[in-house]
Design a protein around this motif. Structure first.
Motif, PDB file in Angstrom:
ATOM      1  N   PHE A 147       0.415  -0.650   0.331  1.00  0.00           N
ATOM      2  CA  PHE A 147       0.079  -0.219  -0.013  1.00  0.00           C
ATOM      3  C   PHE A 147       0.952   1.381  -0.432  1.00  0.00           C
ATOM      4  CE2 PHE A 147      -2.525   3.466   2.635  1.00  0.00           C
ATOM      5  CZ  PHE A 147      -3.655   3.463   1.579  1.00  0.00           C
ATOM      6  N   LYS A 148       2.384   1.812   0.329  1.00  0.00           N
ATOM      7  CA  LYS A 148       2.392   2.549   0.866  1.00  0.00           C
ATOM      8  C   LYS A 148       3.418   2.840  -1.168  1.00  0.00           C
ATOM      9  CE  LYS A 148       3.422   2.277   5.462  1.00  0.00           C
ATOM     10  NZ  LYS A 148       4.643   2.040   6.968  1.00  0.00           N
ATOM     11  N   ILE A 149       3.859   1.550  -1.339  1.00  0.00           N
ATOM     12  CA  ILE A 149       4.694   1.538  -2.332  1.00  0.00           C
ATOM     13  C   ILE A 149       3.835   2.359  -3.243  1.00  0.00           C
ATOM     14  CG2 ILE A 149       5.963   0.719  -3.880  1.00  0.00           C
ATOM     15  CD1 ILE A 149       7.142  -1.857  -2.039  1.00  0.00           C
ATOM     16  N   ALA A 150       2.721   2.175  -3.601  1.00  0.00           N
ATOM     17  CA  ALA A 150       1.424   2.641  -4.522  1.00  0.00           C
ATOM     18  C   ALA A 150       1.289   3.854  -4.338  1.00  0.00           C
ATOM     19  CB  ALA A 150      -0.028   1.376  -4.235  1.00  0.00           C
ATOM     20  N   ALA A 151       1.481   3.928  -2.959  1.00  0.00           N
ATOM     21  CA  ALA A 151       0.364   5.380  -3.096  1.00  0.00           C
ATOM     22  C   ALA A 151       1.616   6.109  -2.578  1.00  0.00           C
ATOM     23  CB  ALA A 151       0.350   5.602  -1.418  1.00  0.00           C
ATOM     24  N   LYS A 152       2.225   6.188  -2.904  1.00  0.00           N
ATOM     25  CA  LYS A 152       4.291   6.635  -3.044  1.00  0.00           C
ATOM     26  C   LYS A 152       3.834   6.632  -4.855  1.00  0.00           C
ATOM     27  CE  LYS A 152       6.858   6.268   0.392  1.00  0.00           C
ATOM     28  NZ  LYS A 152       8.530   6.406   0.675  1.00  0.00           N
ATOM     29  N   LEU A 153       4.169   5.750  -5.513  1.00  0.00           N
ATOM     30  CA  LEU A 153       3.807   5.580  -7.071  1.00  0.00           C
ATOM     31  C   LEU A 153       2.903   6.524  -7.613  1.00  0.00           C
ATOM     32  CD1 LEU A 153       5.475   4.141  -9.169  1.00  0.00           C
ATOM     33  CD2 LEU A 153       3.634   2.119  -9.465  1.00  0.00           C
ATOM     34  N   ILE A 154       1.594   6.384  -6.950  1.00  0.00           N
ATOM     35  CA  ILE A 154       0.375   7.258  -7.225  1.00  0.00           C
ATOM     36  C   ILE A 154       0.733   8.694  -7.672  1.00  0.00           C
ATOM     37  CG2 ILE A 154      -1.534   7.836  -6.797  1.00  0.00           C
ATOM     38  CD1 ILE A 154      -2.495   4.963  -6.718  1.00  0.00           C
ATOM     39  N   THR A 155       1.002   8.593  -6.039  1.00  0.00           N
ATOM     40  CA  THR A 155       2.103  10.293  -6.142  1.00  0.00           C
ATOM     41  C   THR A 155       3.242  10.802  -6.843  1.00  0.00           C
ATOM     42  OG1 THR A 155       1.047  10.328  -3.370  1.00  0.00           O
ATOM     43  CG2 THR A 155       2.768  11.598  -3.927  1.00  0.00           C
ATOM     44  N   ILE A 156       3.754  10.399  -6.700  1.00  0.00           N
ATOM     45  CA  ILE A 156       4.841  10.284  -7.930  1.00  0.00           C
ATOM     46  C   ILE A 156       4.297  11.099  -9.215  1.00  0.00           C
ATOM     47  CG2 ILE A 156       6.988   9.918  -9.621  1.00  0.00           C
ATOM     48  CD1 ILE A 156       7.734   8.095  -6.201  1.00  0.00           C
ATOM     49  N   ILE A 157       3.367   9.629 -10.278  1.00  0.00           N
ATOM     50  CA  ILE A 157       2.974   9.554 -11.243  1.00  0.00           C
ATOM     51  C   ILE A 157       1.901  11.190 -11.286  1.00  0.00           C
ATOM     52  CG2 ILE A 157       1.168   8.733 -12.852  1.00  0.00           C
ATOM     53  CD1 ILE A 157       2.212   6.313 -11.977  1.00  0.00           C
ATOM     54  N   SER A 158       1.407  11.585 -10.048  1.00  0.00           N
ATOM     55  CA  SER A 158       0.148  12.491  -9.987  1.00  0.00           C
ATOM     56  C   SER A 158       1.273  13.814 -10.250  1.00  0.00           C
ATOM     57  CB  SER A 158      -0.173  12.994  -9.524  1.00  0.00           C
ATOM     58  OG  SER A 158      -1.422  11.716  -8.754  1.00  0.00           O
ATOM     59  N   ILE A 159       1.989  13.984  -9.437  1.00  0.00           N
ATOM     60  CA  ILE A 159       3.047  15.634  -9.685  1.00  0.00           C
ATOM     61  C   ILE A 159       4.017  15.354 -10.760  1.00  0.00           C
ATOM     62  CG2 ILE A 159       5.523  16.165  -8.755  1.00  0.00           C
ATOM     63  CD1 ILE A 159       4.458  14.914  -6.035  1.00  0.00           C
ATOM     64  N   LEU A 160       4.150  14.456 -11.693  1.00  0.00           N
ATOM     65  CA  LEU A 160       5.112  13.888 -12.928  1.00  0.00           C
ATOM     66  C   LEU A 160       3.873  14.937 -13.779  1.00  0.00           C
ATOM     67  CD1 LEU A 160       7.173  11.225 -12.771  1.00  0.00           C
ATOM     68  CD2 LEU A 160       7.890  13.337 -13.003  1.00  0.00           C
ATOM     69  N   PHE A 161       2.158  14.635 -13.629  1.00  0.00           N
ATOM     70  CA  PHE A 161       1.348  14.532 -14.724  1.00  0.00           C
ATOM     71  C   PHE A 161       1.114  15.869 -14.519  1.00  0.00           C
ATOM     72  CE2 PHE A 161      -3.210  15.371 -15.272  1.00  0.00           C
ATOM     73  CZ  PHE A 161      -2.803  15.439 -16.907  1.00  0.00           C
ATOM     74  N   ILE A 162       1.152  16.590 -13.662  1.00  0.00           N
ATOM     75  CA  ILE A 162       1.044  18.039 -13.118  1.00  0.00           C
ATOM     76  C   ILE A 162       2.130  19.043 -14.192  1.00  0.00           C
ATOM     77  CG2 ILE A 162       0.730  20.116 -10.676  1.00  0.00           C
ATOM     78  CD1 ILE A 162      -1.039  17.829  -9.883  1.00  0.00           C
ATOM     79  N   LEU A 163       3.781  18.332 -13.611  1.00  0.00           N
ATOM     80  CA  LEU A 163       4.324  19.416 -13.720  1.00  0.00           C
ATOM     81  C   LEU A 163       3.871  20.106 -15.672  1.00  0.00           C
ATOM     82  CD1 LEU A 163       7.493  20.831 -13.348  1.00  0.00           C
ATOM     83  CD2 LEU A 163       7.253  18.934 -13.426  1.00  0.00           C
TER      84      LEU A 163
END
Length: 55
Positions: free
Chosen positions: A6-22
């Motif tokens: 769950f922690k790995i999935a949450a971090k992965l989703i966060t990173i992908i979201s940040i990259l998308f917004i960037l």
């Protein structure tokens, strides 16, 4: 084990979201930079999100 996944999935989703917004912000800045009425070249970088979404 479930917590780790769950922690790995949450971090992965966060990173992908940040990259998308960037990507959206950089694309927007590129469109603004090239839409100058005097010297507007409309030559956007390849993979520009705004251009991809509107074509």
């Amino acid at each position: 084990m479930k917590k780790i996944i769950f922690k790995i999935a949450a971090k992965l989703i966060t990173i992908i979201s940040i990259l998308f917004i960037l990507w959206i912000l950089v694309s927007w800045a590129d469109v603004v930079a090239h839409n100058d009425p005097v010297t507007g070249s409309a030559k956007y970088f390849r993979g520009n999100a705004i251009v991809l979404f509107t074509e």
